[in-house]
Design an enzyme around this catalytic site. Sequence first.
Site, mmCIF file in Angstrom:
data_model
loop_
_atom_site.group_PDB
_atom_site.id
_atom_site.type_symbol
_atom_site.label_atom_id
_atom_site.label_comp_id
_atom_site.label_asym_id
_atom_site.label_seq_id
_atom_site.Cartn_x
_atom_site.Cartn_y
_atom_site.Cartn_z
ATOM 1 N N GLU A 56 0.873 -1.498 -0.125
ATOM 2 C CA GLU A 56 0.235 0.283 -0.128
ATOM 3 C C GLU A 56 0.598 1.374 0.006
ATOM 4 O O GLU A 56 0.949 1.979 1.032
ATOM 5 C CB GLU A 56 -1.207 0.196 1.613
ATOM 6 C CG GLU A 56 -2.054 1.003 1.138
ATOM 7 C CD GLU A 56 -2.510 1.392 2.791
ATOM 8 O OE1 GLU A 56 -3.193 0.057 3.251
ATOM 9 O OE2 GLU A 56 -1.967 2.320 3.009
ATOM 10 N N HIS A 223 -8.909 2.181 -0.771
ATOM 11 C CA HIS A 223 -8.353 2.348 0.235
ATOM 12 C C HIS A 223 -9.378 3.795 0.869
ATOM 13 O O HIS A 223 -9.926 4.020 0.700
ATOM 14 C CB HIS A 223 -7.115 3.384 -0.150
ATOM 15 C CG HIS A 223 -6.309 4.096 0.530
ATOM 16 N ND1 HIS A 223 -6.464 4.746 0.728
ATOM 17 C CD2 HIS A 223 -4.808 3.550 0.346
ATOM 18 C CE1 HIS A 223 -5.055 5.539 1.842
ATOM 19 N NE2 HIS A 223 -4.222 4.976 1.999
ATOM 20 N N ASP A 343 2.547 1.731 3.449
ATOM 21 C CA ASP A 343 1.895 3.027 3.878
ATOM 22 C C ASP A 343 3.016 4.475 3.118
ATOM 23 O O ASP A 343 3.025 4.695 4.015
ATOM 24 C CB ASP A 343 1.222 3.439 4.752
ATOM 25 C CG ASP A 343 -0.502 4.212 4.940
ATOM 26 O OD1 ASP A 343 -0.330 4.983 2.987
ATOM 27 O OD2 ASP A 343 -1.103 4.502 5.509
#
Length: 383
Positions: A56, A223, A343
Amino acid sequence: MLAIRGIAMSIDRRGFIAASALLSSRVLAEETAAQKPMTQSHGSSPRRPLRRIATEEAFATPEQMAGMIGLSRSGWENLDMGLWRAWGRLQPGQANRLHDQLLDLEEVRIKEMDDNGVHMQVLSLTSPGVQQFDAPTAVSIAQDANDKLAAVIARHPNRFCGLAAFAPQDPKRTPQEMDRAINQLKLNGFILNSHTNGEYLDDRKFWPMLEAAEALERPIYIHPRCPSDDMAKPFRDYGMAAGICGFHTETALHATRMILGGVFDQFPKLQIVLGHMGEGLPYWLYRIDHVWRSTGSPDRLKTGPMDTFHRNFVVTTSGVNDPKVLKFVIDQLGADNVMWAIDYPYEVTKPAVDFMNTAPISEEERHKLFYLNAERVFHIPAV
Ligand code: MN
Protein backbone atom coordinates in the site's frame (compact mmCIF):
# COMPACT_ATOMS: atom_id res chain seq x y z
CA MET A 1 18.30 -12.18 12.10
CA LEU A 2 16.23 -15.19 11.08
CA ALA A 3 13.87 -12.94 9.21
CA ILE A 4 16.40 -11.47 6.82
CA ARG A 5 18.39 -14.56 5.97
CA GLY A 6 18.24 -15.34 2.32
CA ILE A 7 17.93 -11.75 1.17
CA ALA A 8 21.61 -11.55 0.19
CA MET A 9 21.06 -14.53 -2.11
CA SER A 10 18.12 -12.80 -3.70
CA ILE A 11 19.97 -9.55 -4.23
CA ASP A 12 23.01 -11.37 -5.56
CA ARG A 13 20.98 -13.37 -8.04
CA ARG A 14 19.34 -10.26 -9.39
CA GLY A 15 22.72 -8.67 -9.97
CA PHE A 16 22.04 -5.73 -7.68
CA ILE A 17 25.23 -5.98 -5.67
CA ALA A 18 27.35 -5.44 -8.74
CA ALA A 19 24.94 -3.10 -10.46
CA SER A 20 23.75 -0.69 -7.86
CA ALA A 21 25.68 1.70 -5.71
CA LEU A 22 22.37 2.69 -4.15
CA LEU A 23 22.25 -0.35 -1.92
CA SER A 24 23.22 0.61 1.58
CA SER A 25 26.29 -1.02 2.98
CA ARG A 26 24.53 -1.38 6.33
CA VAL A 27 21.79 -3.60 5.00
CA LEU A 28 24.15 -5.58 2.83
CA ALA A 29 26.57 -6.19 5.70
CA GLU A 30 23.70 -7.32 7.91
CA GLU A 31 22.27 -9.58 5.27
CA THR A 32 25.58 -11.11 4.22
CA ALA A 33 26.29 -11.89 7.84
CA ALA A 34 22.84 -13.41 8.15
CA GLN A 35 23.10 -15.55 5.03
CA LYS A 36 22.41 -19.13 5.98
CA PRO A 37 20.74 -22.04 4.27
CA MET A 38 16.98 -21.84 4.62
CA THR A 39 15.79 -24.42 7.08
CA GLN A 40 12.07 -23.76 6.91
CA SER A 41 9.82 -25.37 4.38
CA HIS A 42 6.81 -23.34 3.25
CA GLY A 43 4.01 -25.82 2.90
CA SER A 44 3.76 -26.84 -0.72
CA SER A 45 5.67 -23.73 -1.91
CA PRO A 46 9.21 -24.17 -3.15
CA ARG A 47 11.88 -23.04 -0.72
CA ARG A 48 12.59 -19.43 -1.70
CA PRO A 49 14.63 -16.49 -0.48
CA LEU A 50 12.54 -14.05 1.49
CA ARG A 51 11.30 -11.11 -0.55
CA ARG A 52 9.70 -7.95 0.82
CA ILE A 53 6.76 -6.65 -1.25
CA ALA A 54 5.08 -3.60 0.30
CA THR A 55 1.48 -3.45 -0.83
CA GLU A 56 0.00 0.00 0.00
CA GLU A 57 2.52 2.54 -1.21
CA ALA A 58 1.36 5.93 -2.44
CA PHE A 59 2.45 8.26 -5.22
CA ALA A 60 0.98 11.34 -6.89
CA THR A 61 1.21 12.66 -10.42
CA PRO A 62 1.86 16.37 -11.05
CA GLU A 63 -1.58 16.55 -12.71
CA GLN A 64 -3.37 15.05 -9.68
CA MET A 65 -1.38 17.30 -7.34
CA ALA A 66 -2.18 20.44 -9.37
CA GLY A 67 -5.84 19.46 -9.69
CA MET A 68 -6.24 18.84 -5.97
CA ILE A 69 -4.42 22.03 -5.00
CA GLY A 70 -6.68 23.90 -7.40
CA LEU A 71 -9.77 22.37 -5.80
CA SER A 72 -8.46 23.10 -2.32
CA ARG A 73 -8.42 26.81 -3.22
CA SER A 74 -12.04 26.73 -4.31
CA GLY A 75 -13.47 27.24 -0.84
CA TRP A 76 -14.95 23.72 -0.73
CA GLU A 77 -14.77 22.83 2.98
CA ASN A 78 -14.16 19.15 2.40
CA LEU A 79 -12.20 17.06 4.93
CA ASP A 80 -9.80 15.61 2.35
CA MET A 81 -8.72 19.10 1.34
CA GLY A 82 -6.71 19.91 4.48
CA LEU A 83 -3.42 18.38 3.40
CA TRP A 84 -3.65 19.63 -0.15
CA ARG A 85 -4.51 23.12 1.02
CA ALA A 86 -1.25 23.23 2.98
CA TRP A 87 0.69 22.10 -0.09
CA GLY A 88 -0.99 24.81 -2.14
CA ARG A 89 0.65 27.40 0.12
CA LEU A 90 4.17 26.13 -0.61
CA GLN A 91 6.41 28.76 -2.19
CA PRO A 92 8.51 27.74 -5.21
CA GLY A 93 11.56 25.84 -3.96
CA GLN A 94 10.08 25.35 -0.49
CA ALA A 95 10.38 21.76 0.64
CA ASN A 96 7.59 19.62 2.05
CA ARG A 97 8.57 16.02 2.70
CA LEU A 98 5.23 14.36 1.91
CA HIS A 99 4.53 16.51 -1.14
CA ASP A 100 7.97 15.76 -2.59
CA GLN A 101 8.00 12.05 -1.71
CA LEU A 102 4.58 11.51 -3.29
CA LEU A 103 5.79 13.02 -6.56
CA ASP A 104 9.12 11.16 -6.45
CA LEU A 105 9.25 7.63 -7.84
CA GLU A 106 12.86 6.93 -8.72
CA GLU A 107 15.17 8.86 -6.44
CA VAL A 108 14.48 9.05 -2.71
CA ARG A 109 11.93 6.23 -2.94
CA ILE A 110 14.23 3.60 -4.43
CA LYS A 111 17.06 4.58 -2.08
CA GLU A 112 14.68 4.23 0.88
CA MET A 113 13.70 0.79 -0.40
CA ASP A 114 17.36 -0.23 -0.84
CA ASP A 115 18.36 1.08 2.57
CA ASN A 116 15.68 -1.03 4.22
CA GLY A 117 15.74 -4.24 2.16
CA VAL A 118 12.39 -3.59 0.45
CA HIS A 119 12.39 -5.38 -2.89
CA MET A 120 9.16 -4.08 -4.37
CA GLN A 121 6.43 -1.49 -3.79
CA VAL A 122 2.90 -1.96 -5.07
CA LEU A 123 2.18 1.65 -6.07
CA SER A 124 -1.19 3.36 -5.98
CA LEU A 125 -2.32 6.93 -6.71
CA THR A 126 -2.64 8.64 -3.37
CA SER A 127 -5.97 9.23 -1.65
CA PRO A 128 -8.50 10.46 -2.65
CA GLY A 129 -7.26 9.47 -6.11
CA VAL A 130 -9.37 11.13 -8.79
CA GLN A 131 -12.61 10.92 -6.84
CA GLN A 132 -13.03 14.61 -6.07
CA PHE A 133 -12.82 15.75 -9.68
CA ASP A 134 -15.66 16.16 -12.17
CA ALA A 135 -16.10 13.10 -14.37
CA PRO A 136 -14.10 14.22 -17.47
CA THR A 137 -11.19 15.44 -15.31
CA ALA A 138 -11.26 12.23 -13.26
CA VAL A 139 -11.21 10.04 -16.39
CA SER A 140 -8.33 12.01 -17.86
CA ILE A 141 -6.17 12.14 -14.71
CA ALA A 142 -6.74 8.41 -14.03
CA GLN A 143 -5.69 7.45 -17.57
CA ASP A 144 -2.62 9.66 -17.37
CA ALA A 145 -1.69 8.26 -13.93
CA ASN A 146 -2.04 4.70 -15.22
CA ASP A 147 0.21 5.50 -18.20
CA LYS A 148 2.82 7.04 -15.91
CA LEU A 149 2.59 4.09 -13.54
CA ALA A 150 3.10 1.61 -16.37
CA ALA A 151 6.10 3.62 -17.60
CA VAL A 152 7.87 3.61 -14.24
CA ILE A 153 7.16 -0.10 -13.80
CA ALA A 154 8.66 -0.73 -17.26
CA ARG A 155 11.83 1.08 -16.14
CA HIS A 156 11.99 -0.85 -12.83
CA PRO A 157 10.11 -4.13 -13.30
CA ASN A 158 11.69 -5.75 -10.26
CA ARG A 159 11.03 -2.80 -7.95
CA PHE A 160 7.51 -1.65 -8.74
CA CYS A 161 4.15 -2.96 -9.70
CA GLY A 162 0.95 -0.98 -9.47
CA LEU A 163 -2.78 -0.58 -9.01
CA ALA A 164 -4.78 1.29 -11.63
CA ALA A 165 -6.77 4.38 -10.78
CA PHE A 166 -10.24 4.65 -12.25
CA ALA A 167 -13.09 7.15 -12.23
CA PRO A 168 -16.25 5.92 -10.48
CA GLN A 169 -17.89 9.19 -11.60
CA ASP A 170 -18.19 7.60 -15.05
CA PRO A 171 -19.14 4.00 -14.26
CA LYS A 172 -20.15 3.15 -17.83
CA ARG A 173 -16.86 4.21 -19.44
CA THR A 174 -14.61 3.11 -16.61
CA PRO A 175 -14.66 -0.65 -17.38
CA GLN A 176 -12.82 0.13 -20.65
CA GLU A 177 -10.03 1.82 -18.72
CA MET A 178 -9.94 -1.07 -16.25
CA ASP A 179 -9.53 -3.49 -19.15
CA ARG A 180 -6.79 -1.31 -20.68
CA ALA A 181 -4.99 -1.09 -17.34
CA ILE A 182 -4.76 -4.87 -17.00
CA ASN A 183 -4.54 -6.14 -20.58
CA GLN A 184 -2.46 -3.38 -22.16
CA LEU A 185 -0.62 -1.66 -19.33
CA LYS A 186 -0.22 -4.94 -17.39
CA LEU A 187 -1.06 -3.32 -14.05
CA ASN A 188 -1.88 -5.57 -11.12
CA GLY A 189 -5.26 -4.49 -9.77
CA PHE A 190 -7.26 -1.40 -8.92
CA ILE A 191 -7.26 1.31 -6.28
CA LEU A 192 -10.39 3.03 -5.02
CA ASN A 193 -10.40 5.58 -2.22
CA SER A 194 -13.66 4.75 -0.47
CA HIS A 195 -16.71 6.93 -1.18
CA THR A 196 -17.27 8.96 -4.32
CA ASN A 197 -19.27 12.10 -3.47
CA GLY A 198 -20.77 10.21 -0.54
CA GLU A 199 -21.77 7.16 -2.59
CA TYR A 200 -20.55 3.60 -2.10
CA LEU A 201 -19.99 0.53 -4.24
CA ASP A 202 -23.18 -1.13 -3.02
CA ASP A 203 -24.97 1.33 -5.36
CA ARG A 204 -25.84 -0.64 -8.48
CA LYS A 205 -24.76 2.14 -10.79
CA PHE A 206 -21.17 1.21 -9.88
CA TRP A 207 -21.61 -2.50 -10.53
CA PRO A 208 -20.25 -2.50 -14.12
CA MET A 209 -16.89 -1.69 -12.54
CA LEU A 210 -17.20 -4.56 -10.08
CA GLU A 211 -18.17 -6.87 -12.92
CA ALA A 212 -15.04 -5.74 -14.79
CA ALA A 213 -12.73 -6.32 -11.81
CA GLU A 214 -14.18 -9.78 -11.23
CA ALA A 215 -13.91 -10.72 -14.93
CA LEU A 216 -10.33 -9.41 -15.10
CA GLU A 217 -9.54 -11.44 -11.94
CA ARG A 218 -7.88 -8.49 -10.26
CA PRO A 219 -8.61 -7.10 -6.78
CA ILE A 220 -9.88 -3.66 -5.85
CA TYR A 221 -7.91 -2.14 -3.00
CA ILE A 222 -10.34 0.06 -1.06
CA HIS A 223 -8.10 2.64 0.52
CA PRO A 224 -9.46 5.17 3.02
CA ARG A 225 -10.31 8.76 2.46
CA CYS A 226 -11.93 11.22 4.85
CA PRO A 227 -15.65 10.97 5.63
CA SER A 228 -17.93 12.58 3.06
CA ASP A 229 -19.35 16.09 3.36
CA ASP A 230 -22.61 14.62 4.71
CA MET A 231 -20.89 13.00 7.70
CA ALA A 232 -17.96 15.39 8.15
CA LYS A 233 -19.07 17.52 11.09
CA PRO A 234 -18.12 15.35 14.10
CA PHE A 235 -14.76 14.50 12.49
CA ARG A 236 -13.65 18.15 12.29
CA ASP A 237 -12.48 18.25 15.93
CA TYR A 238 -9.29 16.87 17.48
CA GLY A 239 -7.64 16.00 14.16
CA MET A 240 -9.98 13.01 13.70
CA ALA A 241 -10.67 13.36 9.97
CA ALA A 242 -7.95 10.99 8.75
CA GLY A 243 -5.86 8.23 10.37
CA ILE A 244 -7.06 8.69 13.94
CA CYS A 245 -10.71 7.90 13.27
CA GLY A 246 -12.18 9.18 10.00
CA PHE A 247 -10.30 6.86 7.65
CA HIS A 248 -11.17 3.55 9.25
CA THR A 249 -14.71 4.59 10.17
CA GLU A 250 -15.38 5.59 6.58
CA THR A 251 -13.74 2.57 4.96
CA ALA A 252 -15.25 0.01 7.33
CA LEU A 253 -18.64 1.58 6.62
CA HIS A 254 -17.98 1.19 2.90
CA ALA A 255 -17.04 -2.48 3.13
CA THR A 256 -20.00 -3.22 5.41
CA ARG A 257 -22.40 -1.56 2.96
CA MET A 258 -20.97 -3.71 0.15
CA ILE A 259 -21.38 -6.92 2.17
CA LEU A 260 -24.93 -6.18 3.34
CA GLY A 261 -25.88 -4.74 -0.06
CA GLY A 262 -25.39 -8.09 -1.76
CA VAL A 263 -22.32 -7.14 -3.84
CA PHE A 264 -20.67 -10.49 -3.16
CA ASP A 265 -23.76 -12.57 -3.96
CA GLN A 266 -23.65 -10.90 -7.37
CA PHE A 267 -19.84 -11.06 -7.73
CA PRO A 268 -18.73 -14.04 -5.64
CA LYS A 269 -15.18 -14.01 -7.01
CA LEU A 270 -14.56 -10.29 -6.51
CA GLN A 271 -11.52 -9.74 -4.29
CA ILE A 272 -11.35 -6.66 -2.05
CA VAL A 273 -8.21 -5.58 -0.23
CA LEU A 274 -8.46 -3.44 2.91
CA GLY A 275 -5.49 -1.75 4.55
CA HIS A 276 -4.78 -0.94 8.19
CA MET A 277 -5.39 -4.52 9.38
CA GLY A 278 -8.86 -4.52 7.83
CA GLU A 279 -10.01 -1.13 9.12
CA GLY A 280 -11.30 -2.72 12.35
CA LEU A 281 -13.65 -5.16 10.62
CA PRO A 282 -11.86 -8.37 11.67
CA TYR A 283 -12.59 -7.33 15.27
CA TRP A 284 -16.26 -6.55 14.60
CA LEU A 285 -17.04 -9.50 12.31
CA TYR A 286 -18.57 -11.74 14.95
CA ARG A 287 -20.92 -8.99 16.11
CA ILE A 288 -21.87 -7.87 12.60
CA ASP A 289 -22.68 -11.44 11.61
CA HIS A 290 -24.49 -12.23 14.87
CA VAL A 291 -26.69 -9.12 14.85
CA TRP A 292 -27.38 -9.45 11.13
CA ARG A 293 -28.60 -13.02 11.73
CA SER A 294 -30.71 -12.16 14.75
CA THR A 295 -32.27 -8.87 13.73
CA GLY A 296 -31.60 -8.32 10.05
CA SER A 297 -32.90 -10.07 6.98
CA PRO A 298 -30.62 -13.09 6.62
CA ASP A 299 -32.67 -14.46 3.75
CA ARG A 300 -31.69 -11.46 1.63
CA LEU A 301 -28.09 -12.67 1.30
CA LYS A 302 -26.86 -16.05 0.08
CA THR A 303 -23.67 -15.69 2.10
CA GLY A 304 -23.55 -14.01 5.50
CA PRO A 305 -21.12 -11.26 6.55
CA MET A 306 -18.61 -13.52 8.29
CA ASP A 307 -18.35 -16.00 5.43
CA THR A 308 -18.26 -13.21 2.85
CA PHE A 309 -15.42 -11.45 4.60
CA HIS A 310 -13.41 -14.67 4.75
CA ARG A 311 -14.09 -15.46 1.09
CA ASN A 312 -13.76 -12.05 -0.57
CA PHE A 313 -11.44 -9.92 1.56
CA VAL A 314 -7.71 -9.74 2.09
CA VAL A 315 -6.17 -7.23 4.49
CA THR A 316 -2.81 -5.50 4.78
CA THR A 317 -0.81 -4.35 7.78
CA SER A 318 -0.32 -0.74 6.58
CA GLY A 319 0.33 1.67 9.42
CA VAL A 320 -0.41 -0.86 12.17
CA ASN A 321 2.94 -2.23 13.34
CA ASP A 322 1.34 -3.95 16.32
CA PRO A 323 2.17 -7.63 16.85
CA LYS A 324 -0.91 -8.20 19.04
CA VAL A 325 -3.23 -6.98 16.28
CA LEU A 326 -1.29 -9.02 13.72
CA LYS A 327 -1.74 -12.21 15.75
CA PHE A 328 -5.46 -11.54 16.07
CA VAL A 329 -5.94 -10.79 12.37
CA ILE A 330 -4.06 -13.95 11.35
CA ASP A 331 -6.23 -15.94 13.80
CA GLN A 332 -9.39 -14.40 12.39
CA LEU A 333 -8.60 -14.47 8.63
CA GLY A 334 -5.80 -17.01 8.21
CA ALA A 335 -2.20 -16.28 7.19
CA ASP A 336 -3.10 -16.56 3.50
CA ASN A 337 -5.23 -13.41 3.75
CA VAL A 338 -2.85 -10.89 5.31
CA MET A 339 -0.20 -8.94 3.39
CA TRP A 340 2.57 -6.65 4.55
CA ALA A 341 2.48 -2.92 3.75
CA ILE A 342 4.35 0.20 4.81
CA ASP A 343 1.99 3.05 3.74
CA TYR A 344 4.96 4.98 2.31
CA PRO A 345 5.47 7.94 2.40
CA TYR A 346 2.89 8.59 5.11
CA GLU A 347 4.59 6.04 7.35
CA VAL A 348 8.31 5.39 7.80
CA THR A 349 9.79 2.34 6.09
CA LYS A 350 12.18 1.02 8.74
CA PRO A 351 9.70 0.44 11.60
CA ALA A 352 7.39 -1.42 9.19
CA VAL A 353 10.25 -3.64 8.00
CA ASP A 354 11.47 -4.23 11.57
CA PHE A 355 7.91 -5.09 12.64
CA MET A 356 7.48 -7.83 10.07
CA ASN A 357 11.08 -9.05 10.42
CA THR A 358 10.54 -9.68 14.12
CA ALA A 359 6.78 -10.34 14.42
CA PRO A 360 6.10 -13.40 16.61
CA ILE A 361 4.78 -15.57 13.78
CA SER A 362 6.15 -18.68 12.09
CA GLU A 363 8.66 -18.38 9.27
CA GLU A 364 6.07 -19.88 6.93
CA GLU A 365 3.64 -17.11 7.91
CA ARG A 366 6.37 -14.45 7.49
CA HIS A 367 7.01 -15.62 3.92
CA LYS A 368 3.27 -15.48 3.18
CA LEU A 369 2.86 -11.97 4.59
CA PHE A 370 6.03 -10.53 3.06
CA TYR A 371 5.48 -11.73 -0.52
CA LEU A 372 3.71 -15.04 -1.23
CA ASN A 373 0.21 -13.63 -0.66
CA ALA A 374 1.01 -10.44 -2.60
CA GLU A 375 2.29 -12.49 -5.54
CA ARG A 376 -1.00 -14.44 -5.55
CA VAL A 377 -3.42 -11.53 -5.01
CA PHE A 378 -1.74 -9.07 -7.41
CA HIS A 379 -0.41 -11.59 -9.96
CA ILE A 380 3.20 -10.56 -9.36
CA PRO A 381 5.67 -12.91 -11.02
CA ALA A 382 7.90 -14.83 -8.64
CA VAL A 383 11.61 -14.01 -9.00
MN1 MN B 1 -2.25 4.51 2.63
